[in-house]
Design a protein around this motif. Structure first.
Motif, PDB file in Angstrom:
ATOM      1  N   ALA A   1       0.825  -1.211   0.000  1.00 16.68           N
ATOM      2  CA  ALA A   1       0.000   0.000   0.000  1.00 16.68           C
ATOM      3  C   ALA A   1       0.858   1.258   0.000  1.00 16.68           C
ATOM      4  O   ALA A   1       0.567   2.222  -0.719  1.00 16.68           O
ATOM      5  CB  ALA A   1      -0.955  -0.007   1.190  1.00 16.68           C
ATOM      6  N   LYS A   2       1.920   1.258   0.798  1.00 10.76           N
ATOM      7  CA  LYS A   2       2.816   2.417   0.851  1.00 10.76           C
ATOM      8  C   LYS A   2       3.530   2.624  -0.492  1.00 10.76           C
ATOM      9  O   LYS A   2       3.725   3.768  -0.930  1.00 10.76           O
ATOM     10  CB  LYS A   2       3.841   2.263   1.984  1.00 10.76           C
ATOM     11  N   LEU A   3       3.886   1.542  -1.152  1.00 10.04           N
ATOM     12  CA  LEU A   3       4.500   1.638  -2.480  1.00 10.04           C
ATOM     13  C   LEU A   3       3.496   2.171  -3.498  1.00 10.04           C
ATOM     14  O   LEU A   3       3.826   3.040  -4.313  1.00 10.04           O
ATOM     15  CB  LEU A   3       5.033   0.261  -2.911  1.00 10.04           C
ATOM     16  N   ILE A   4       2.277   1.694  -3.425  1.00  7.69           N
ATOM     17  CA  ILE A   4       1.212   2.199  -4.302  1.00  7.69           C
ATOM     18  C   ILE A   4       1.030   3.693  -4.067  1.00  7.69           C
ATOM     19  O   ILE A   4       0.941   4.485  -5.013  1.00  7.69           O
ATOM     20  CB  ILE A   4      -0.111   1.432  -4.053  1.00  7.69           C
ATOM     21  N   GLU A   5       0.963   4.104  -2.797  1.00  7.14           N
ATOM     22  CA  GLU A   5       0.789   5.512  -2.465  1.00  7.14           C
ATOM     23  C   GLU A   5       1.924   6.359  -3.041  1.00  7.14           C
ATOM     24  O   GLU A   5       1.677   7.422  -3.630  1.00  7.14           O
ATOM     25  CB  GLU A   5       0.736   5.683  -0.951  1.00  7.14           C
ATOM     26  N   ALA A   6       3.160   5.908  -2.910  1.00  5.39           N
ATOM     27  CA  ALA A   6       4.307   6.660  -3.432  1.00  5.39           C
ATOM     28  C   ALA A   6       4.219   6.801  -4.949  1.00  5.39           C
ATOM     29  O   ALA A   6       4.509   7.868  -5.504  1.00  5.39           O
ATOM     30  CB  ALA A   6       5.610   5.973  -3.027  1.00  5.39           C
ATOM     31  N   LYS A   7       3.801   5.750  -5.626  1.00  4.31           N
ATOM     32  CA  LYS A   7       3.689   5.799  -7.086  1.00  4.31           C
ATOM     33  C   LYS A   7       2.544   6.730  -7.516  1.00  4.31           C
ATOM     34  O   LYS A   7       2.660   7.450  -8.497  1.00  4.31           O
ATOM     35  CB  LYS A   7       3.523   4.395  -7.649  1.00  4.31           C
ATOM     36  N   ILE A   8       1.454   6.714  -6.765  1.00  5.37           N
ATOM     37  CA  ILE A   8       0.341   7.637  -7.056  1.00  5.37           C
ATOM     38  C   ILE A   8       0.793   9.078  -6.818  1.00  5.37           C
ATOM     39  O   ILE A   8       0.490   9.966  -7.623  1.00  5.37           O
ATOM     40  CB  ILE A   8      -0.901   7.292  -6.215  1.00  5.37           C
ATOM     41  N   ASP A   9       1.507   9.327  -5.722  1.00  7.69           N
ATOM     42  CA  ASP A   9       2.016  10.675  -5.433  1.00  7.69           C
ATOM     43  C   ASP A   9       2.896  11.176  -6.579  1.00  7.69           C
ATOM     44  O   ASP A   9       2.768  12.327  -7.016  1.00  7.69           O
ATOM     45  CB  ASP A   9       2.830  10.685  -4.136  1.00  7.69           C
ATOM     46  N   LEU A  10       3.790  10.325  -7.065  1.00  7.33           N
ATOM     47  CA  LEU A  10       4.686  10.713  -8.159  1.00  7.33           C
ATOM     48  C   LEU A  10       3.902  10.966  -9.442  1.00  7.33           C
ATOM     49  O   LEU A  10       4.151  11.952 -10.143  1.00  7.33           O
ATOM     50  CB  LEU A  10       5.743   9.632  -8.379  1.00  7.33           C
ATOM     51  N   LEU A  11       2.937  10.114  -9.736  1.00 11.55           N
ATOM     52  CA  LEU A  11       2.095  10.305 -10.915  1.00 11.55           C
ATOM     53  C   LEU A  11       1.354  11.641 -10.840  1.00 11.55           C
ATOM     54  O   LEU A  11       1.345  12.413 -11.806  1.00 11.55           O
ATOM     55  CB  LEU A  11       1.100   9.153 -11.034  1.00 11.55           C
ATOM     56  N   ALA A  12       0.744  11.933  -9.696  1.00  7.39           N
ATOM     57  CA  ALA A  12       0.002  13.184  -9.528  1.00  7.39           C
ATOM     58  C   ALA A  12       0.931  14.385  -9.697  1.00  7.39           C
ATOM     59  O   ALA A  12       0.567  15.374 -10.345  1.00  7.39           O
ATOM     60  CB  ALA A  12      -0.678  13.221  -8.158  1.00  7.39           C
ATOM     61  N   LEU A  13       2.127  14.299  -9.138  1.00  8.56           N
ATOM     62  CA  LEU A  13       3.095  15.389  -9.266  1.00  8.56           C
ATOM     63  C   LEU A  13       3.483  15.605 -10.735  1.00  8.56           C
ATOM     64  O   LEU A  13       3.531  16.745 -11.210  1.00  8.56           O
ATOM     65  CB  LEU A  13       4.338  15.083  -8.430  1.00  8.56           C
ATOM     66  N   LYS A  14       3.733  14.523 -11.449  1.00  4.19           N
ATOM     67  CA  LYS A  14       4.105  14.638 -12.864  1.00  4.19           C
ATOM     68  C   LYS A  14       2.980  15.243 -13.701  1.00  4.19           C
ATOM     69  O   LYS A  14       3.234  15.998 -14.634  1.00  4.19           O
ATOM     70  CB  LYS A  14       4.499  13.269 -13.424  1.00  4.19           C
ATOM     71  N   ILE A  15       1.745  14.927 -13.344  1.00  2.67           N
ATOM     72  CA  ILE A  15       0.609  15.526 -14.073  1.00  2.67           C
ATOM     73  C   ILE A  15       0.494  17.004 -13.715  1.00  2.67           C
ATOM     74  O   ILE A  15       0.323  17.848 -14.598  1.00  2.67           O
ATOM     75  CB  ILE A  15      -0.693  14.759 -13.762  1.00  2.67           C
ATOM     76  N   LYS A  16       0.596  17.339 -12.423  1.00  2.00           N
ATOM     77  CA  LYS A  16       0.478  18.725 -11.987  1.00  2.00           C
ATOM     78  C   LYS A  16       1.557  19.625 -12.587  1.00  2.00           C
ATOM     79  O   LYS A  16       1.316  20.775 -12.892  1.00  2.00           O
ATOM     80  CB  LYS A  16       0.535  18.819 -10.453  1.00  2.00           C
ATOM     81  N   THR A  17       2.763  19.083 -12.714  1.00  6.74           N
ATOM     82  CA  THR A  17       3.881  19.893 -13.239  1.00  6.74           C
ATOM     83  C   THR A  17       3.967  19.869 -14.756  1.00  6.74           C
ATOM     84  O   THR A  17       4.818  20.555 -15.342  1.00  6.74           O
ATOM     85  CB  THR A  17       5.228  19.411 -12.665  1.00  6.74           C
ATOM     86  N   GLY A  18       3.107  19.082 -15.404  1.00 10.79           N
ATOM     87  CA  GLY A  18       3.109  19.043 -16.868  1.00 10.79           C
ATOM     88  C   GLY A  18       4.093  18.060 -17.467  1.00 10.79           C
ATOM     89  O   GLY A  18       4.215  17.978 -18.686  1.00 10.79           O
ATOM     90  N   GLU A  19       4.804  17.306 -16.620  1.00  8.64           N
ATOM     91  CA  GLU A  19       5.716  16.301 -17.158  1.00  8.64           C
ATOM     92  C   GLU A  19       4.944  15.222 -17.911  1.00  8.64           C
ATOM     93  O   GLU A  19       5.417  14.682 -18.901  1.00  8.64           O
ATOM     94  CB  GLU A  19       6.524  15.669 -16.016  1.00  8.64           C
ATOM     95  N   ILE A  20       3.741  14.921 -17.423  1.00 12.61           N
ATOM     96  CA  ILE A  20       2.810  14.068 -18.149  1.00 12.61           C
ATOM     97  C   ILE A  20       1.693  14.971 -18.635  1.00 12.61           C
ATOM     98  O   ILE A  20       1.005  15.614 -17.834  1.00 12.61           O
ATOM     99  CB  ILE A  20       2.236  12.952 -17.248  1.00 12.61           C
ATOM    100  N   GLU A  21       1.521  15.035 -19.944  1.00  9.08           N
ATOM    101  CA  GLU A  21       0.464  15.872 -20.528  1.00  9.08           C
ATOM    102  C   GLU A  21      -0.722  15.013 -20.898  1.00  9.08           C
ATOM    103  O   GLU A  21      -0.579  13.963 -21.519  1.00  9.08           O
ATOM    104  CB  GLU A  21       0.992  16.592 -21.768  1.00  9.08           C
TER     105      GLU A  21
END
Length: 135
Positions: free
Chosen positions: A114-134
């Motif tokens: 669960a903690k690994l899933i959470e970390a991966k979700i956090d990174l995904l959300a950050l990449k979307i927010k910063t525009g790294e993932i469009e």
């Protein structure tokens, strides 16, 4: 801004994808419309997944196993790492989290997953927010 539709996909939608759905909805519900689904019929959500959501994140809910054909069109598809080829689901972005199945292991392993899933979700959300993932 319209919410991004994200789906967490696994074979049985009974463990990792359920935990990802709960964690993502709890932490990023303002950003994502969250779904999960499986590729094979299964009517049971693993009790240890529900216990982990409650004990680690204080998340309770009516989680149920669903098939992917019940999901809406998704913007983001996240496969959980089932070591099988998931069917193609149309999306703007797709990623495999590569998380081992904690089924039949200790509750501590579920919590680490669960903690690994959470970390991966956090990174995904950050990449979307910063525009790294469009999207």
């Amino acid at each position: 801004m319209e919410k991004i539709k994200i789906g967490f996909i696994c074979v049985h939608n009974s463990c990792r994808s359920i935990m990802a759905e709960g964690i993502c909805r709890e932490k990023y519900g303002e950003m994502f419309e969250v779904y999960s689904g499986g590729t094979e019929e299964n009517n049971v959500v693993k009790q240890d997944a529900l216990t982990t959501l409650k004990s680690v994140y204080n998340i309770e809910g009516d989680f149920s196993s669903k098939l992917i054909d019940t999901l809406p069109e998704l913007d983001v598809v996240i496969t959980m790492g089932c070591n099988v080829e998931c069917p193609h689901l149309p999306s703007k972005y797709r990623e495999d989290f590569g998380i081992d199945d904690p089924s039949h292991k200790s509750l501590e392993i579920f919590e680490l997953s669960a903690k690994l899933i959470e970390a991966k979700i956090d990174l995904l959300a950050l990449k979307i927010k910063t525009g790294e993932i469009e999207l």
